[in-house]
Write a protein that holds these residues in place. Structure first.
Motif, PDB file in Angstrom:
ATOM      1  N   SER A   1       0.857  -1.679   0.056  1.00  0.00           N
ATOM      2  CA  SER A   1       0.133  -0.224  -0.306  1.00  0.00           C
ATOM      3  C   SER A   1       0.687   1.346   0.141  1.00  0.00           C
ATOM      4  CB  SER A   1      -0.991  -0.134   1.258  1.00  0.00           C
ATOM      5  OG  SER A   1      -0.696  -0.321   2.127  1.00  0.00           O
ATOM      6  N   HIS A   2       2.200   1.427   0.771  1.00  0.00           N
ATOM      7  CA  HIS A   2       2.470   1.873   0.848  1.00  0.00           C
ATOM      8  C   HIS A   2       4.136   2.832   0.242  1.00  0.00           C
ATOM      9  CE1 HIS A   2       0.068   3.738   3.409  1.00  0.00           C
ATOM     10  NE2 HIS A   2      -0.149   4.409   3.479  1.00  0.00           N
ATOM     11  N   THR A   3       4.550   1.278  -0.468  1.00  0.00           N
ATOM     12  CA  THR A   3       5.317   0.953  -1.622  1.00  0.00           C
ATOM     13  C   THR A   3       5.356   1.359  -2.338  1.00  0.00           C
ATOM     14  OG1 THR A   3       6.562  -0.822  -0.167  1.00  0.00           O
ATOM     15  CG2 THR A   3       7.472  -0.196  -1.886  1.00  0.00           C
ATOM     16  N   MET A   4       6.780   2.305  -3.112  1.00  0.00           N
ATOM     17  CA  MET A   4       6.028   2.897  -4.012  1.00  0.00           C
ATOM     18  C   MET A   4       7.100   1.885  -4.957  1.00  0.00           C
ATOM     19  SD  MET A   4       6.695   6.809  -4.561  1.00  0.00           S
ATOM     20  CE  MET A   4       6.818   7.118  -5.675  1.00  0.00           C
ATOM     21  N   GLU A   5       6.512   1.880  -6.293  1.00  0.00           N
ATOM     22  CA  GLU A   5       7.342   1.119  -7.486  1.00  0.00           C
ATOM     23  C   GLU A   5       6.789   1.051  -9.183  1.00  0.00           C
ATOM     24  OE1 GLU A   5       6.741  -3.958  -5.526  1.00  0.00           O
ATOM     25  OE2 GLU A   5       5.167  -3.494  -6.950  1.00  0.00           O
ATOM     26  N   PRO A   6       7.485   0.819 -10.072  1.00  0.00           N
ATOM     27  CA  PRO A   6       6.883   0.961 -11.485  1.00  0.00           C
ATOM     28  C   PRO A   6       6.065   0.282 -11.380  1.00  0.00           C
ATOM     29  CG  PRO A   6       9.640   0.703 -11.348  1.00  0.00           C
ATOM     30  CD  PRO A   6       9.253   0.164 -10.034  1.00  0.00           C
ATOM     31  N   VAL A   7       4.515   1.465 -12.331  1.00  0.00           N
ATOM     32  CA  VAL A   7       3.369   0.481 -12.603  1.00  0.00           C
ATOM     33  C   VAL A   7       3.827   0.860 -13.947  1.00  0.00           C
ATOM     34  CG1 VAL A   7       1.639   0.399 -12.218  1.00  0.00           C
ATOM     35  CG2 VAL A   7       2.719   0.637 -10.356  1.00  0.00           C
ATOM     36  N   ASP A   8       2.761  -0.101 -14.567  1.00  0.00           N
ATOM     37  CA  ASP A   8       2.353   0.975 -15.779  1.00  0.00           C
ATOM     38  C   ASP A   8       0.813   1.039 -16.261  1.00  0.00           C
ATOM     39  OD1 ASP A   8       4.836  -0.008 -17.391  1.00  0.00           O
ATOM     40  OD2 ASP A   8       3.986  -2.779 -18.270  1.00  0.00           O
ATOM     41  N   ILE A   9       0.640   1.840 -16.376  1.00  0.00           N
ATOM     42  CA  ILE A   9      -0.480   2.601 -16.283  1.00  0.00           C
ATOM     43  C   ILE A   9      -0.933   2.287 -18.046  1.00  0.00           C
ATOM     44  CG2 ILE A   9      -2.835   4.359 -15.943  1.00  0.00           C
ATOM     45  CD1 ILE A   9      -1.108   3.560 -13.153  1.00  0.00           C
ATOM     46  N   PRO A  10      -2.283   1.304 -17.907  1.00  0.00           N
ATOM     47  CA  PRO A  10      -2.520   1.741 -19.817  1.00  0.00           C
ATOM     48  C   PRO A  10      -3.451   1.954 -19.445  1.00  0.00           C
ATOM     49  CG  PRO A  10      -3.962  -0.705 -17.997  1.00  0.00           C
ATOM     50  CD  PRO A  10      -2.800   0.124 -17.876  1.00  0.00           C
ATOM     51  N   ASP A  11      -3.136   2.557 -21.397  1.00  0.00           N
ATOM     52  CA  ASP A  11      -3.924   3.450 -22.313  1.00  0.00           C
ATOM     53  C   ASP A  11      -5.616   3.794 -21.660  1.00  0.00           C
ATOM     54  OD1 ASP A  11      -1.697   4.573 -22.998  1.00  0.00           O
ATOM     55  OD2 ASP A  11      -1.535   3.384 -24.748  1.00  0.00           O
ATOM     56  N   GLN A  12      -5.911   4.821 -22.033  1.00  0.00           N
ATOM     57  CA  GLN A  12      -7.497   4.344 -21.640  1.00  0.00           C
ATOM     58  C   GLN A  12      -8.230   3.264 -22.649  1.00  0.00           C
ATOM     59  OE1 GLN A  12      -9.755   5.457 -18.658  1.00  0.00           O
ATOM     60  NE2 GLN A  12     -10.798   4.144 -19.355  1.00  0.00           N
ATOM     61  N   LYS A  13      -8.109   4.400 -23.608  1.00  0.00           N
ATOM     62  CA  LYS A  13      -8.398   3.820 -25.456  1.00  0.00           C
ATOM     63  C   LYS A  13      -8.258   2.115 -24.709  1.00  0.00           C
ATOM     64  CE  LYS A  13      -9.714   3.704 -29.617  1.00  0.00           C
ATOM     65  NZ  LYS A  13     -10.632   2.096 -29.711  1.00  0.00           N
ATOM     66  N   LEU A  14      -6.886   1.240 -24.412  1.00  0.00           N
ATOM     67  CA  LEU A  14      -6.681  -0.369 -24.677  1.00  0.00           C
ATOM     68  C   LEU A  14      -7.817  -0.444 -23.217  1.00  0.00           C
ATOM     69  CD1 LEU A  14      -5.280  -1.946 -25.880  1.00  0.00           C
ATOM     70  CD2 LEU A  14      -3.244  -1.654 -24.071  1.00  0.00           C
ATOM     71  N   VAL A  15      -8.061  -0.119 -22.684  1.00  0.00           N
ATOM     72  CA  VAL A  15      -8.536  -0.825 -21.334  1.00  0.00           C
ATOM     73  C   VAL A  15     -10.440  -0.220 -22.048  1.00  0.00           C
ATOM     74  CG1 VAL A  15      -9.292  -0.418 -19.143  1.00  0.00           C
ATOM     75  CG2 VAL A  15      -7.049   0.091 -19.762  1.00  0.00           C
ATOM     76  N   ASP A  16     -10.634   0.365 -22.302  1.00  0.00           N
ATOM     77  CA  ASP A  16     -12.457   0.522 -23.035  1.00  0.00           C
ATOM     78  C   ASP A  16     -12.809  -0.675 -23.418  1.00  0.00           C
ATOM     79  OD1 ASP A  16     -12.177   3.271 -21.454  1.00  0.00           O
ATOM     80  OD2 ASP A  16     -12.677   4.276 -23.116  1.00  0.00           O
ATOM     81  N   ASP A  17     -11.623  -0.390 -24.447  1.00  0.00           N
ATOM     82  CA  ASP A  17     -12.382  -1.188 -25.807  1.00  0.00           C
ATOM     83  C   ASP A  17     -12.088  -2.995 -24.878  1.00  0.00           C
ATOM     84  OD1 ASP A  17     -11.891   0.396 -27.764  1.00  0.00           O
ATOM     85  OD2 ASP A  17      -9.885  -0.437 -28.595  1.00  0.00           O
ATOM     86  N   TRP A  18     -11.112  -2.904 -23.969  1.00  0.00           N
ATOM     87  CA  TRP A  18     -10.805  -4.661 -23.469  1.00  0.00           C
ATOM     88  C   TRP A  18     -12.039  -5.042 -22.401  1.00  0.00           C
ATOM     89  CZ3 TRP A  18      -9.792  -6.297 -18.221  1.00  0.00           C
ATOM     90  CH2 TRP A  18      -9.866  -8.067 -18.425  1.00  0.00           C
ATOM     91  N   LEU A  19     -12.825  -4.000 -21.578  1.00  0.00           N
ATOM     92  CA  LEU A  19     -13.601  -3.616 -21.096  1.00  0.00           C
ATOM     93  C   LEU A  19     -14.572  -3.082 -20.625  1.00  0.00           C
ATOM     94  CD1 LEU A  19     -14.492  -4.591 -17.332  1.00  0.00           C
ATOM     95  CD2 LEU A  19     -12.966  -1.989 -16.704  1.00  0.00           C
ATOM     96  N   PRO A  20     -15.876  -3.487 -21.632  1.00  0.00           N
ATOM     97  CA  PRO A  20     -17.084  -2.962 -21.821  1.00  0.00           C
ATOM     98  C   PRO A  20     -18.456  -2.036 -20.572  1.00  0.00           C
ATOM     99  CG  PRO A  20     -17.264  -5.360 -22.518  1.00  0.00           C
ATOM    100  CD  PRO A  20     -16.102  -4.765 -21.491  1.00  0.00           C
ATOM    101  N   PRO A  21     -18.459  -1.169 -20.971  1.00  0.00           N
ATOM    102  CA  PRO A  21     -19.403  -0.650 -19.994  1.00  0.00           C
ATOM    103  C   PRO A  21     -20.570  -1.654 -19.509  1.00  0.00           C
ATOM    104  CG  PRO A  21     -19.543   1.090 -21.707  1.00  0.00           C
ATOM    105  CD  PRO A  21     -19.088  -0.270 -22.647  1.00  0.00           C
ATOM    106  N   TYR A  22     -20.939  -1.225 -18.063  1.00  0.00           N
ATOM    107  CA  TYR A  22     -21.506  -2.577 -17.470  1.00  0.00           C
ATOM    108  C   TYR A  22     -22.698  -2.510 -17.528  1.00  0.00           C
ATOM    109  CZ  TYR A  22     -23.901  -4.221 -13.117  1.00  0.00           C
ATOM    110  OH  TYR A  22     -24.623  -5.544 -12.205  1.00  0.00           O
ATOM    111  N   ASP A  23     -23.029  -4.138 -18.107  1.00  0.00           N
ATOM    112  CA  ASP A  23     -24.803  -3.517 -18.363  1.00  0.00           C
ATOM    113  C   ASP A  23     -25.419  -4.737 -17.920  1.00  0.00           C
ATOM    114  OD1 ASP A  23     -27.015  -3.168 -20.189  1.00  0.00           O
ATOM    115  OD2 ASP A  23     -26.065  -4.622 -22.165  1.00  0.00           O
ATOM    116  N   PRO A  24     -26.118  -4.990 -16.689  1.00  0.00           N
ATOM    117  CA  PRO A  24     -26.555  -6.064 -16.133  1.00  0.00           C
ATOM    118  C   PRO A  24     -28.156  -6.244 -16.824  1.00  0.00           C
ATOM    119  CG  PRO A  24     -27.232  -3.925 -14.999  1.00  0.00           C
ATOM    120  CD  PRO A  24     -26.121  -3.713 -16.220  1.00  0.00           C
ATOM    121  N   GLU A  25     -28.987  -7.277 -16.339  1.00  0.00           N
ATOM    122  CA  GLU A  25     -29.731  -8.237 -17.097  1.00  0.00           C
ATOM    123  C   GLU A  25     -30.797  -7.233 -16.348  1.00  0.00           C
ATOM    124  OE1 GLU A  25     -30.069 -11.748 -17.330  1.00  0.00           O
ATOM    125  OE2 GLU A  25     -31.879 -12.328 -17.886  1.00  0.00           O
ATOM    126  N   PHE A  26     -31.047  -6.855 -14.982  1.00  0.00           N
ATOM    127  CA  PHE A  26     -32.226  -5.576 -14.253  1.00  0.00           C
ATOM    128  C   PHE A  26     -31.327  -4.759 -14.305  1.00  0.00           C
ATOM    129  CE2 PHE A  26     -32.914 -10.664 -14.477  1.00  0.00           C
ATOM    130  CZ  PHE A  26     -33.904 -11.322 -15.142  1.00  0.00           C
TER     131      PHE A  26
END
Lengths: 390, 200
Positions: free
Chosen positions: A172-197
């Motif tokens: 939680s408090h240790t800093m390390e290098p982290v890749d933050i994926p591009d928003q566009k890539l995430v948007d394509d990979w994770l579609p909006p939540y669309d529940p049945e009900f």
């Protein structure tokens, strides 16, 4: 993609941000607070379009997430230790209501005696709440797991909540290098939540109502089935994730286990240190390996059966304790392998309340489990470095 | 193993990992310094981690923070017990904290102090030591107050020179991007402290 040096808590906040969580419920608790602070920054800076709900307790934080999720919003919250304990009732509600709420829990000890340091008792005490539980061993995994959990949780045949677990301070408090994926890539990979009900004012529907004994059990069976199905779904999402983002994850992270004489099973950040120890001991001629328990719920029983058929001695290192029995993870592993294989299994209890686990301590435990392989079990449970015990 | 006493005190595994320990007092910026140093090395393509001592912090109390720098991804997550370098932000700590505890053979100590180096070496019991008056430099750059100057940027500049571990340009870039306040003043303090340390 941006590569930044950030804490595990910042990685959690970035995960919720790029997953486009639409509702964030925020209540502070050490050492989680910097997650919701970072999210508040994102919202204040206009970088994140979310309904940021300040609540008066963790119980209310989960209640807010439940209500928001019921309307079809992607929801996120974060907590730790006593905060998670206070949420307990509503954790069970979230899974029963089949709401894919995703949460970060910063693993911290429960008091008294008071402690703000790393310990898995908080998460282990929520084992039966119907939440997926995934332990990270580095900050990149914290972020990635949030994305993967949303993807699994929101599948219509799953519809279950999930928590990513990050060790207090050590992640939680240790800093390390982290890749933050591009928003566009995430948007394509994770579609909006669309529940049945979903809860809609113009379309009245009943949620969470009373059922008679003729039906209750059938609802619970559906939760059980969904959690069982989440195993295959997680494996599928791990594969999808690797294809898009290039980082591989598995239910259990096996490190040099194939030919090992002895393996330690470890969840959380200590597993990361243990990989260095495995490399060192292998250089010295000891055939040891590490099985990092990543996904605890759904429990990866097949993976442990695979391990148990290959490795004659398995040490399970629990960072929590089930009073009156033993380490909870050791107990589950022993149960999972029953009638499939009969390796010697020894349970080590270590690192409670944030006690530092150094490579030297892990080395001693490896030498002990190798000794168990040669000479048999000296005892079933050993508490590492407890003071004043013969 | 039960009752085996306190944990052992060595952590070094990967041959290339470099471990740095910071000693300061709450409010002087030791934790920020550990992060700025990690960011500086990260800019040079290194793998890094930075973390505070997992303790309870309060203003004025002794604070410890750590940085690891390596060519390979850093997997070790335990605290640092055998540092290659020690950085002391507050000269008064020399009397109350064993700042050289666990220091590796030949390890370097960089101290914020205006006292004669020989005297400091004797007091700490370490030969490989560099001293810089980071307090004076911080005051000149109006960092913190006269009574409670924030010396972290100055001591990092001195460390860059004394250790040769990171370039001063990387330290300054790290400060300009990541310092929480007074970026230009902090960068100036780092530059001055770099110049104040002798050597080629």
């Amino acid at each position: 993609m941006t590569r930044m040096v950030i804490t595990g808590n910042a990685a959690s906040a970035y995960g919720a941000k790029i997953a486009r969580a639409q509702v964030v419920a925020a209540y502070p608790i050490t050492p989680q607070t910097s997650i919701v602070e970072k999210l508040a920054d994102f919202v204040a800076n206009g970088e994140m379009d979310t309904q940021y709900v300040k609540v008066e307790s963790e119980h209310s934080a989960m209640a807010a997430c439940i209500a928001a999720s019921n309307t079809g919003a992607r929801t996120y919250t974060a907590t730790s230790s006593h905060g998670l304990m206070l949420m307990h009732e509503l954790l069970i509600w979230a899974s029963g209501a089949r709401l894919p709420v995703i949460m970060s829990n910063v693993n911290r000890a429960n008091g008294p005696p008071w402690s703000v340091w790393a310990d898995h008792h908080d998460a282990m005490a929520q084992r039966d709440t119907g939440w997926m539980q995934i332990y990270a061993d580095n900050n990149q995994e914290v972020l990635d797991t949030i994305l993967m959990l949303y993807k699994v949780a929101e599948k219509r045949h799953i519809m279950l909540p999930g928590m990513v677990l990050e060790d207090a301070f050590i992640l939680s408090h240790t800093m390390e290098p982290v890749d933050i994926p591009d928003q566009k890539l995430v948007d394509d990979w994770l579609p909006p939540y669309d529940p049945e009900f979903r809860l809609e004012p113009g379309k009245p529907m009943g949620f969470g109502s009373l059922v008679m004994p003729e039906l209750y059990m059938d609802f619970r069976y559906k939760i059980a089935k969904a959690m069982d199905d989440s195993r295959a779904e997680l494996k599928k999402v791990h594969k999808d994730f690797a294809e898009t983002f290039g980082r591989e994850y598995d239910m259990v992270d096996f490190y040099k286990c194939e030919d090992a004489d002895a393996v330690l099973v470890i969840a959380g950040s200590v597993a990361s240190t243990a990989k260095d120890v495995v490399d060192k001991l292998r250089q010295e001629g000891h055939n040891v390996g590490l099985a990092r328990l990543r996904v605890f719920r759904p429990f990866p029983y097949e993976e442990f059966r695979w391990l148990a058929k290959r490795v004659p001695a398995i040490g399970v290192c629990d960072r929590s304790y089930t009073f009156g029995y033993g380490g909870g993870q050791a107990a589950e592993i022993k149960a999972a392998i029953y009638a499939h294989a009969t390796p010697l299994v020894k349970n080590y209890i270590m690192g409670l309340g944030g006690r530092d686990i150094t490579p030297e301590i892990l080395e001693r435990i490896y030498m002990d489990i190798l000794n168990v392989k040669e000479k048999g079990l000296d005892r079933e449970i050993e508490w590492i470095d407890v003071k004043g015990v013969e | 193993m039960v009752g085996g006493g306190l944990p052992c005190i060595t952590t070094r595994r990967g041959e290339s990992v470099i471990e740095i320990r910071f000693h300061g007092r709450g409010g002087q910026g030791a934790v920020i310094a550990s992060k700025l140093l990690a960011e500086a090395a990260f800019r040079e393509g290194k793998e890094v981690s930075a973390f505070p001592y997992f303790g309870v912090e309060r203003r004025g109390a002794p604070v410890t923070a750590f940085t690891r720098i390596d060519d390979r991804p850093i997997r070790i997550k335990s605290q640092i017990y055998r540092p290659d370098y020690v950085i002391v932000l507050d000269p008064s700590l020399l009397k109350s904290v064993d700042v050289s505890a666990g220091l590796k053979e030949g390890g370097l100590v960089v101290v914020n102090s205006s006292r004669p180096l020989d005297e400091l070496k004797r007091e700490v019991g370490v030969d490989n030591m560099v001293a810089v008056d980071a307090t004076q430099i911080a005051i000149e750059h109006r960092l913190g107050s006269r009574n409670a100057p924030i010396v972290n940027s100055a001591i990092l500049g001195a460390f860059a020179k004394a250790s040769g571990l990171v370039k001063i340009g990387s330290v300054i870039d790290s400060i300009l991007e990541n310092a929480p306040a007074k970026k230009e003043e902090n960068a100036g303090a780092a530059k001055d402290a770099y110049a104040a340390v002798g050597g080629e």
